[in-house]
Design an enzyme around this catalytic site. Sequence first.
Site, PDB file in Angstrom:
ATOM      1  N   SER A 171      47.847  32.096  32.578  1.00  0.00           N
ATOM      2  CA  SER A 171      46.758  32.582  33.899  1.00  0.00           C
ATOM      3  C   SER A 171      45.342  32.606  32.484  1.00  0.00           C
ATOM      4  O   SER A 171      44.782  31.794  32.308  1.00  0.00           O
ATOM      5  CB  SER A 171      47.199  33.529  33.772  1.00  0.00           C
ATOM      6  N   GLU A 205      40.416  38.170  31.585  1.00  0.00           N
ATOM      7  CA  GLU A 205      40.462  39.744  31.814  1.00  0.00           C
ATOM      8  C   GLU A 205      41.346  40.409  30.656  1.00  0.00           C
ATOM      9  O   GLU A 205      41.747  41.676  30.811  1.00  0.00           O
ATOM     10  CB  GLU A 205      42.039  39.905  32.811  1.00  0.00           C
ATOM     11  N   GLY A 244      38.933  35.945  47.288  1.00  0.00           N
ATOM     12  CA  GLY A 244      39.654  34.561  46.209  1.00  0.00           C
ATOM     13  C   GLY A 244      41.071  34.071  46.708  1.00  0.00           C
ATOM     14  O   GLY A 244      41.448  34.221  47.740  1.00  0.00           O
ATOM     15  N   ASN A 297      45.065  43.134  37.546  1.00  0.00           N
ATOM     16  CA  ASN A 297      46.455  42.826  36.967  1.00  0.00           C
ATOM     17  C   ASN A 297      45.934  43.706  35.804  1.00  0.00           C
ATOM     18  O   ASN A 297      44.508  43.763  35.359  1.00  0.00           O
ATOM     19  CB  ASN A 297      46.518  40.805  36.587  1.00  0.00           C
ATOM     20  N   LYS A 303      54.334  45.005  32.764  1.00  0.00           N
ATOM     21  CA  LYS A 303      53.709  43.277  33.083  1.00  0.00           C
ATOM     22  C   LYS A 303      52.416  43.189  31.503  1.00  0.00           C
ATOM     23  O   LYS A 303      52.607  42.706  30.941  1.00  0.00           O
ATOM     24  CB  LYS A 303      52.879  43.569  34.056  1.00  0.00           C
ATOM     25  N   GLY A 351      36.907  40.764  47.876  1.00  0.00           N
ATOM     26  CA  GLY A 351      37.468  39.511  47.005  1.00  0.00           C
ATOM     27  C   GLY A 351      37.875  38.697  47.693  1.00  0.00           C
ATOM     28  O   GLY A 351      39.882  38.943  47.795  1.00  0.00           O
ATOM     29  N   LEU A 384      44.304  35.229  45.269  1.00  0.00           N
ATOM     30  CA  LEU A 384      44.731  36.362  45.853  1.00  0.00           C
ATOM     31  C   LEU A 384      44.785  37.179  47.347  1.00  0.00           C
ATOM     32  O   LEU A 384      45.480  37.754  48.690  1.00  0.00           O
ATOM     33  CB  LEU A 384      45.597  37.577  45.312  1.00  0.00           C
ATOM     34  N   GLY A 385      43.577  37.464  47.649  1.00  0.00           N
ATOM     35  CA  GLY A 385      42.859  38.422  48.505  1.00  0.00           C
ATOM     36  C   GLY A 385      42.897  37.698  49.701  1.00  0.00           C
ATOM     37  O   GLY A 385      43.217  38.125  51.067  1.00  0.00           O
ATOM     38  N   ASN A 409      50.442  35.677  26.609  1.00  0.00           N
ATOM     39  CA  ASN A 409      49.729  34.660  27.097  1.00  0.00           C
ATOM     40  C   ASN A 409      48.852  34.768  26.079  1.00  0.00           C
ATOM     41  O   ASN A 409      47.953  33.402  25.351  1.00  0.00           O
ATOM     42  CB  ASN A 409      48.325  35.718  28.069  1.00  0.00           C
TER      43      ASN A 409
HETATM   44  P1  NAP Z   1      39.795  35.017  42.572  1.00  0.00           P
HETATM   45  O1  NAP Z   1      40.952  33.844  42.498  1.00  0.00           O
HETATM   46  O2  NAP Z   1      39.119  35.379  41.222  1.00  0.00           O
HETATM   47  O3  NAP Z   1      39.315  36.350  43.798  1.00  0.00           O
HETATM   48  C1  NAP Z   1      38.474  36.683  43.186  1.00  0.00           C
HETATM   49  C2  NAP Z   1      37.571  37.269  44.303  1.00  0.00           C
HETATM   50  O4  NAP Z   1      36.518  38.369  43.909  1.00  0.00           O
HETATM   51  C3  NAP Z   1      36.273  35.963  44.559  1.00  0.00           C
HETATM   52  O5  NAP Z   1      36.081  35.434  46.077  1.00  0.00           O
HETATM   53  C4  NAP Z   1      35.295  36.956  43.691  1.00  0.00           C
HETATM   54  O6  NAP Z   1      33.780  36.033  45.113  1.00  0.00           O
HETATM   55  C5  NAP Z   1      35.240  38.095  44.416  1.00  0.00           C
HETATM   56  N1  NAP Z   1      34.449  39.055  44.013  1.00  0.00           N
HETATM   57  C6  NAP Z   1      34.471  39.359  42.794  1.00  0.00           C
HETATM   58  N2  NAP Z   1      33.554  40.167  43.077  1.00  0.00           N
HETATM   59  C7  NAP Z   1      33.179  41.050  44.399  1.00  0.00           C
HETATM   60  C8  NAP Z   1      32.410  41.740  44.794  1.00  0.00           C
HETATM   61  N3  NAP Z   1      31.800  42.539  44.169  1.00  0.00           N
HETATM   62  N4  NAP Z   1      31.865  42.005  46.262  1.00  0.00           N
HETATM   63  C9  NAP Z   1      32.612  40.840  46.844  1.00  0.00           C
HETATM   64  N5  NAP Z   1      33.176  40.091  46.142  1.00  0.00           N
HETATM   65  C10 NAP Z   1      33.914  40.190  45.123  1.00  0.00           C
HETATM   66  O7  NAP Z   1      40.683  36.265  41.854  1.00  0.00           O
HETATM   67  P2  NAP Z   1      42.633  36.548  41.975  1.00  0.00           P
HETATM   68  O8  NAP Z   1      42.585  35.236  41.148  1.00  0.00           O
HETATM   69  O9  NAP Z   1      42.407  36.327  43.164  1.00  0.00           O
HETATM   70  O10 NAP Z   1      42.516  37.485  41.137  1.00  0.00           O
HETATM   71  C11 NAP Z   1      42.828  38.730  41.988  1.00  0.00           C
HETATM   72  C12 NAP Z   1      43.206  39.566  40.857  1.00  0.00           C
HETATM   73  O11 NAP Z   1      45.317  39.219  40.585  1.00  0.00           O
HETATM   74  C13 NAP Z   1      43.581  39.685  39.349  1.00  0.00           C
HETATM   75  O12 NAP Z   1      43.297  40.727  39.095  1.00  0.00           O
HETATM   76  C14 NAP Z   1      44.674  38.831  38.952  1.00  0.00           C
HETATM   77  O13 NAP Z   1      44.438  38.904  37.320  1.00  0.00           O
HETATM   78  C15 NAP Z   1      45.478  39.362  39.963  1.00  0.00           C
HETATM   79  N6  NAP Z   1      46.837  38.406  40.026  1.00  0.00           N
HETATM   80  C16 NAP Z   1      46.341  36.671  40.465  1.00  0.00           C
HETATM   81  C17 NAP Z   1      46.759  35.997  40.630  1.00  0.00           C
HETATM   82  C18 NAP Z   1      46.254  34.641  41.065  1.00  0.00           C
HETATM   83  O14 NAP Z   1      48.037  34.142  41.224  1.00  0.00           O
HETATM   84  N7  NAP Z   1      45.534  34.584  41.580  1.00  0.00           N
HETATM   85  C19 NAP Z   1      48.635  36.338  40.665  1.00  0.00           C
HETATM   86  C20 NAP Z   1      49.109  37.662  40.167  1.00  0.00           C
HETATM   87  C21 NAP Z   1      48.026  38.697  39.928  1.00  0.00           C
HETATM   88  P3  NAP Z   1      32.985  35.173  44.739  1.00  0.00           P
HETATM   89  O15 NAP Z   1      33.962  33.792  44.679  1.00  0.00           O
HETATM   90  O16 NAP Z   1      32.550  34.749  45.223  1.00  0.00           O
HETATM   91  O17 NAP Z   1      33.407  35.226  42.866  1.00  0.00           O
END
Ligand code: NAP
Length: 303
Positions: A250, A262, A9, A103, A182, A7, A11-12, A190
């Site tokens: 969000s 979500e 994206g 989340n 949370k 993942g 956070l990853g 939200n």
């Molecule tokens: P994101 O930017 O959408 O990243 C998710 C990543 O997962 C994308 O790169 C996606 O790939 C990849 N993915 C999805 N399915 C997959 C699979 N089957 N195999 C491989 N990769 C896969 O999400 P995010 O914002 O980081 O959020 C992740 C979690 O953290 C969520 O639950 C969110 O609510 C939580 N969170 C986020 C933040 C924040 O600031 N971003 C803060 C707190 C909590 P593709 O790009 O190819 O689709």
Amino acid sequence: MSWHVLGVGSLGSLWATRLFRAGVPVQLILRSPQRLAAYRQAGGLTLVEQGQSQLYAIAASDLDDPAPIARLLLACKAYDAAEAIAAVAHRLAPGAEVILLQNGLGSQDEVARQLPGRRCLPASSTEGAFRDGDWRVVFAGQGHTWLGDPSGGSSPAWLSDLQRSHIPHTWSPDILARLWRKLALNCAINPLTVLHGCRNGELLRHRDEVDALCTELVQLLLGNGQAEAARDLHDDVWRVIEATAANYSSMYQDVASGRRTEISYLLGYACAAAEHAALQLPHLKAVHQRLLGHLDRHGLPRY
Ligand code: NAP
């Protein structure tokens, strides 16, 4: 021992780049050979922090790589978590640990059910990040991450990797209470920001609606054995609204950008848990129905 990140994206990438630059071994797992080729073309992941960009050439492979995984950071959206873990479950070494950054609630159980005998460690983060391009992440908000083991057990030795990488964190003895709290904060704020089309702070004009939701969310938490998470919820909701008054939530941002929300793991989970506990929470249910209607009108999934 290497960290694997599935993942890649917002956070990853934020975790992977900070681990990598601290010298912690880390490997990215990309969803397809095409995505791997695109990543290699980019030359790595770029972290943008305080206006400065830095490229990190982190090793990557795709899902077909057979190498065993001992420690996995699962950083996809809640609705993708079960499918994503299914693709790598066979690679998890005996005794492997999986950190779940999703989340809401519900996805953690979906993942854990697929991984008998593996240690699943949910996390709850207030850090903020977004992607401003492919393989680029902007560190948008300092925050903190709590991690824990719902089955008990001691804190893992690898927390020192997070320390070394300057990822602010705390091992939480009651991570489920944190996740419930949370979830309740999210449900109180939200959905209403989406329905009223407003920033968090503008909810001050809808005080009665927020208060009615808080009252029912306290009942929900108590009915699910989460007394600690219910403590002073009203005050905390208003504190968060004031502290984030200028922000768009969000969920608001997801809907405004035409992205899937979500909802099933937030308000949807809350309503299902209320039903399961035979609780009548009419305001929560009504907001859920209004939100589903809103998503329908915007052509977005209701799950
Ligand atoms: P994101 O930017 O959408 O990243 C998710 C990543 O997962 C994308 O790169 C996606 O790939 C990849 N993915 C999805 N399915 C997959 C699979 N089957 N195999 C491989 N990769 C896969 O999400 P995010 O914002 O980081 O959020 C992740 C979690 O953290 C969520 O639950 C969110 O609510 C939580 N969170 C986020 C933040 C924040 O600031 N971003 C803060 C707190 C909590 P593709 O790009 O190819 O689709």
